[in-house]
Design a protein around this motif. Structure first.
Motif, mmCIF file in Angstrom:
data_model
loop_
_atom_site.group_PDB
_atom_site.id
_atom_site.type_symbol
_atom_site.label_atom_id
_atom_site.label_comp_id
_atom_site.label_asym_id
_atom_site.label_seq_id
_atom_site.Cartn_x
_atom_site.Cartn_y
_atom_site.Cartn_z
ATOM 1 N N THR A 271 3.752 -11.601 7.188
ATOM 2 C CA THR A 271 3.625 -10.470 8.108
ATOM 3 C C THR A 271 4.178 -9.198 7.466
ATOM 4 O OG1 THR A 271 3.847 -11.959 9.982
ATOM 5 C CG2 THR A 271 4.203 -9.628 10.408
ATOM 6 N N MET A 272 5.307 -9.322 6.774
ATOM 7 C CA MET A 272 5.884 -8.165 6.093
ATOM 8 C C MET A 272 4.976 -7.663 4.974
ATOM 9 S SD MET A 272 9.934 -9.000 5.979
ATOM 10 C CE MET A 272 10.303 -7.486 5.132
ATOM 11 N N ILE A 273 4.283 -8.580 4.294
ATOM 12 C CA ILE A 273 3.351 -8.168 3.241
ATOM 13 C C ILE A 273 2.210 -7.351 3.838
ATOM 14 C CG2 ILE A 273 1.556 -9.037 1.691
ATOM 15 C CD1 ILE A 273 3.466 -11.182 0.790
ATOM 16 N N VAL A 274 1.657 -7.816 4.943
ATOM 17 C CA VAL A 274 0.550 -7.096 5.577
ATOM 18 C C VAL A 274 1.002 -5.713 6.051
ATOM 19 C CG1 VAL A 274 -1.049 -7.136 7.529
ATOM 20 C CG2 VAL A 274 -0.679 -9.192 6.196
ATOM 21 N N LEU A 275 2.172 -5.642 6.673
ATOM 22 C CA LEU A 275 2.678 -4.346 7.141
ATOM 23 C C LEU A 275 2.964 -3.402 5.973
ATOM 24 C CD1 LEU A 275 5.051 -5.475 10.015
ATOM 25 C CD2 LEU A 275 2.822 -4.378 10.216
ATOM 26 N N ASN A 276 3.540 -3.937 4.903
ATOM 27 C CA ASN A 276 3.817 -3.107 3.729
ATOM 28 C C ASN A 276 2.535 -2.681 3.024
ATOM 29 O OD1 ASN A 276 6.602 -2.464 3.087
ATOM 30 N ND2 ASN A 276 6.910 -4.659 3.309
ATOM 31 N N LEU A 277 1.498 -3.496 3.103
ATOM 32 C CA LEU A 277 0.220 -3.095 2.531
ATOM 33 C C LEU A 277 -0.353 -1.904 3.286
ATOM 34 C CD1 LEU A 277 -1.775 -3.748 0.323
ATOM 35 C CD2 LEU A 277 -2.919 -5.290 1.890
ATOM 36 N N PHE A 278 -0.200 -1.878 4.610
ATOM 37 C CA PHE A 278 -0.632 -0.716 5.385
ATOM 38 C C PHE A 278 0.180 0.532 5.014
ATOM 39 C CE2 PHE A 278 -2.223 -3.756 8.768
ATOM 40 C CZ PHE A 278 -3.550 -3.546 8.444
ATOM 41 N N MET A 279 1.480 0.368 4.831
ATOM 42 C CA MET A 279 2.319 1.507 4.447
ATOM 43 C C MET A 279 1.941 2.026 3.056
ATOM 44 S SD MET A 279 4.170 2.319 6.917
ATOM 45 C CE MET A 279 5.221 3.479 6.096
ATOM 46 N N GLY A 280 1.692 1.110 2.138
ATOM 47 C CA GLY A 280 1.282 1.510 0.800
ATOM 48 C C GLY A 280 -0.074 2.194 0.797
ATOM 49 N N THR A 281 -0.967 1.735 1.657
ATOM 50 C CA THR A 281 -2.269 2.384 1.774
ATOM 51 C C THR A 281 -2.109 3.806 2.294
ATOM 52 O OG1 THR A 281 -3.292 0.237 2.190
ATOM 53 C CG2 THR A 281 -4.563 2.179 2.786
ATOM 54 N N ALA A 282 -1.210 3.995 3.235
ATOM 55 C CA ALA A 282 -0.952 5.344 3.747
ATOM 56 C C ALA A 282 -0.397 6.243 2.636
ATOM 57 C CB ALA A 282 0.019 5.290 4.922
ATOM 58 N N LEU A 283 0.542 5.731 1.845
ATOM 59 C CA LEU A 283 1.073 6.511 0.719
ATOM 60 C C LEU A 283 -0.028 6.831 -0.290
ATOM 61 C CD1 LEU A 283 4.501 4.816 -0.038
ATOM 62 C CD2 LEU A 283 4.124 7.194 0.571
ATOM 63 N N TYR A 284 -0.877 5.853 -0.559
ATOM 64 C CA TYR A 284 -1.965 6.049 -1.517
ATOM 65 C C TYR A 284 -2.946 7.112 -1.025
ATOM 66 C CZ TYR A 284 -5.987 5.017 -4.447
ATOM 67 O OH TYR A 284 -7.039 5.121 -5.313
ATOM 68 N N LEU A 285 -3.282 7.061 0.257
ATOM 69 C CA LEU A 285 -4.215 8.048 0.809
ATOM 70 C C LEU A 285 -3.620 9.457 0.792
ATOM 71 C CD1 LEU A 285 -5.768 6.054 3.759
ATOM 72 C CD2 LEU A 285 -6.812 6.610 1.554
ATOM 73 N N VAL A 286 -2.335 9.575 1.074
ATOM 74 C CA VAL A 286 -1.689 10.892 0.999
ATOM 75 C C VAL A 286 -1.661 11.379 -0.446
ATOM 76 C CG1 VAL A 286 0.489 12.128 1.316
ATOM 77 C CG2 VAL A 286 -0.338 10.592 3.098
ATOM 78 N N PHE A 287 -1.414 10.471 -1.383
ATOM 79 C CA PHE A 287 -1.439 10.839 -2.802
ATOM 80 C C PHE A 287 -2.824 11.339 -3.203
ATOM 81 C CE2 PHE A 287 -2.369 9.627 -7.192
ATOM 82 C CZ PHE A 287 -1.415 10.377 -7.853
ATOM 83 N N LYS A 288 -3.872 10.691 -2.700
ATOM 84 C CA LYS A 288 -5.231 11.097 -3.043
ATOM 85 C C LYS A 288 -5.585 12.470 -2.468
ATOM 86 C CE LYS A 288 -7.642 8.583 -5.252
ATOM 87 N NZ LYS A 288 -7.758 8.729 -6.704
ATOM 88 N N LEU A 289 -4.906 12.893 -1.400
ATOM 89 C CA LEU A 289 -5.167 14.214 -0.831
ATOM 90 C C LEU A 289 -4.818 15.346 -1.796
ATOM 91 C CD1 LEU A 289 -3.940 13.796 2.850
ATOM 92 C CD2 LEU A 289 -6.292 14.001 2.050
ATOM 93 N N PHE A 290 -3.933 15.078 -2.751
ATOM 94 C CA PHE A 290 -3.540 16.109 -3.706
ATOM 95 C C PHE A 290 -4.587 16.335 -4.795
ATOM 96 C CE2 PHE A 290 0.602 15.104 -1.903
ATOM 97 C CZ PHE A 290 1.112 16.373 -1.715
ATOM 98 N N ARG A 291 -5.531 15.430 -4.935
ATOM 99 C CA ARG A 291 -6.620 15.540 -5.924
ATOM 100 C C ARG A 291 -6.082 15.777 -7.338
ATOM 101 N NH1 ARG A 291 -9.672 19.049 -1.827
ATOM 102 N NH2 ARG A 291 -10.811 17.467 -0.655
ATOM 103 N N ASN A 292 -5.151 14.944 -7.722
ATOM 104 C CA ASN A 292 -4.533 15.030 -9.034
ATOM 105 C C ASN A 292 -5.501 14.480 -10.086
ATOM 106 O OD1 ASN A 292 -2.729 15.260 -11.089
ATOM 107 N ND2 ASN A 292 -1.517 13.494 -10.518
ATOM 108 N N LYS A 293 -5.649 15.156 -11.199
ATOM 109 C CA LYS A 293 -6.570 14.736 -12.266
ATOM 110 C C LYS A 293 -5.819 14.387 -13.550
ATOM 111 C CE LYS A 293 -10.312 15.636 -9.932
ATOM 112 N NZ LYS A 293 -10.785 14.604 -9.078
#
Length: 102
Positions: free
Chosen positions: A50-72
């Motif tokens: 259960t903790m893995i699934v919840l942490n995967l959602f948190m990591g996905t949120a961090l990843y999506l916010v990182f992608k908003l910066f459009r870093n190349k």
């Protein structure tokens, strides 16, 4: 002294949070697999998956916010491939635990 660039500061904070999350998430997946293959505590296995699934959602949120910066830069590839790898590993670990526990 120049003006503070808040977008740049936010980018560095998000990257730091991502790599801290990555280390904690790797430790969580390793702990879950060690528990499953050696200790065999089913209650702990259920809690850790259960903790893995919840942490995967948190990591996905961090990843999506990182992608908003459009870093190349190279950092973009490092984050993309590390997130993809740890996502596949964690989902495989959860699938193995759920399939073998039945």
């Amino acid at each position: 002294m120049g003006r503070l660039d808040y977008k740049h500061i936010a980018f560095h904070i998000i990257v730091a949070f991502y790599f801290i999350w990555l280390l904690v998430f790797i430790a969580l997946v390793v702990l879950t697999l060690v528990n499953f293959f050696s200790i065999m505590d089913t209650t702990l296995n259920n809690m850790l998956t259960t903790m893995i699934v919840l942490n995967l959602f948190m990591g996905t949120a961090l990843y999506l916010v990182f992608k908003l910066f459009r870093n190349k830069s190279v950092l973009n590839k490092v984050v993309k491939y590390s997130f993809g790898f740890i996502s596949v590993v964690s989902l495989t670990a959860v699938a193995i635990i759920k399939i073998k526990s039945f």
